[in-house]
Scaffold this active site. Sequence first.
Site, PDB file in Angstrom:
ATOM      1  N   LEU A 116       0.739  -0.971  -0.055  1.00 16.65           N
ATOM      2  CA  LEU A 116      -0.026   0.041   0.103  1.00 16.65           C
ATOM      3  C   LEU A 116       0.807   1.214  -0.014  1.00 16.65           C
ATOM      4  O   LEU A 116       1.803   1.518   0.796  1.00 16.65           O
ATOM      5  CB  LEU A 116      -0.975  -0.017   1.066  1.00 16.65           C
ATOM      6  CG  LEU A 116      -1.685   1.454   1.466  1.00 16.65           C
ATOM      7  CD1 LEU A 116      -2.742   1.302   0.338  1.00 16.65           C
ATOM      8  CD2 LEU A 116      -2.483   1.236   2.765  1.00 16.65           C
ATOM      9  N   ILE A 167       4.497  -1.199   3.221  1.00 16.82           N
ATOM     10  CA  ILE A 167       4.201   0.150   2.909  1.00 16.82           C
ATOM     11  C   ILE A 167       5.115   0.781   1.765  1.00 16.82           C
ATOM     12  O   ILE A 167       6.347   0.577   2.002  1.00 16.82           O
ATOM     13  CB  ILE A 167       4.390   0.862   3.946  1.00 16.82           C
ATOM     14  CG1 ILE A 167       3.424   0.679   5.286  1.00 16.82           C
ATOM     15  CG2 ILE A 167       4.043   2.569   3.713  1.00 16.82           C
ATOM     16  CD1 ILE A 167       1.800   0.598   4.692  1.00 16.82           C
ATOM     17  N   LYS A 168       4.489   1.296   0.775  1.00 12.73           N
ATOM     18  CA  LYS A 168       5.285   1.800  -0.250  1.00 12.73           C
ATOM     19  C   LYS A 168       5.643   3.180  -0.275  1.00 12.73           C
ATOM     20  O   LYS A 168       4.729   4.221   0.172  1.00 12.73           O
ATOM     21  CB  LYS A 168       4.256   1.508  -1.675  1.00 12.73           C
ATOM     22  CG  LYS A 168       4.397   0.151  -2.084  1.00 12.73           C
ATOM     23  CD  LYS A 168       3.494   0.170  -3.386  1.00 12.73           C
ATOM     24  CE  LYS A 168       4.334   0.306  -4.599  1.00 12.73           C
ATOM     25  NZ  LYS A 168       3.816   0.237  -5.796  1.00 12.73           N
ATOM     26  N   ILE A 169       6.930   3.490  -0.612  1.00 10.55           N
ATOM     27  CA  ILE A 169       7.415   4.930  -0.417  1.00 10.55           C
ATOM     28  C   ILE A 169       8.288   5.246  -1.713  1.00 10.55           C
ATOM     29  O   ILE A 169       9.293   4.372  -1.983  1.00 10.55           O
ATOM     30  CB  ILE A 169       8.181   5.067   0.970  1.00 10.55           C
ATOM     31  CG1 ILE A 169       7.324   4.902   1.981  1.00 10.55           C
ATOM     32  CG2 ILE A 169       8.895   6.505   0.848  1.00 10.55           C
ATOM     33  CD1 ILE A 169       8.200   4.940   3.251  1.00 10.55           C
TER      34      ILE A 169
END
Length: 320
Positions: free
Chosen positions: A95, A126-128
């Site tokens: 996400l 968690i996508k960054i």
Amino acid sequence: MQDFYLWCDFIERDFLETRFVDLLALKRISGATSNPSLFAQAIIHSQAYKEAMSAHKPNTPKALYEALALEDIARAADLLLPLYHQNQATGYISLEIDPFLEGDVSACVQEAERLYQTLARPNVMIKIPATPSGLEAMAHLSAHMPINATLIFSPQQAQECALALKEARHTCVISIFVSRLDVALEAFLAQAPSSTAQRAQLAHQLGVSSAQQSYHKIQSLNLPHLYPLFASTGVKEPTLPKDYYIQALKMPHSINTAPLEALYTYYHTPSPTPHILEYPVLVSQLEGLGFDVGQHYQALLKAGLTSFQEAFKTLLSSLE
């Protein structure tokens, strides 16, 4: 191939209860990814969200988006959890944080922590985006959660991500975008003073060759908790086999997140492994024609960020 995994680059509510379950049962995939563009397409165009939207009463479009997206991510995570328990290199769903937070390290960290804590599932990544501020944020966050570093185009950027995540206490992936480089090169070759034979030799080479170089940069650091993940692997050229980028990038200790049509082709009508020029040779030839590889890396990162921001803006506007 040992330690090579296929993930599904698609998410949509009805899909999760049908074909996604089937793909897991058939052991065709072992993870999944999402991004703002995918959620925009799903929520705006799928009837599956209409009833859910009326059931939620958030006070902002972003709150409504999060309510819908978190339900999908939580469901996907629950379906993937058995794989995660078997092998913690697998069973993840990603996400992405709000793409408009790029550049604000503190805001990125706060949002990532909030989303991860809200979902309360160990197999959520968690996508960054891998910008300078993103690297700083993910270096901090990787002590507490799995991270998907996204929008990687150059081998140098891939190496910087690996160094930022070297102390991570969880499995993390470095998402190397592939096909967009080939699209940029095709546009250049169409106008370049090169022969037909030379254009044919260079076409559809840079995305894979650059991704292979990024893979080797990451692997050279000997960090087993980090996986190169090949993304943007849907073919844009209709003459290419749909599984072209899967076959070309099938390497140990790696992941390929692919669209459904690529997965279908790979399992049902697989194509042969293509021949790819070595990266230094390819870059030398391209620079001889006037193609600045480094300049295109930077342009594609900027365009990727803009694309995700525009998709997110469109999505929020549709929820007003």
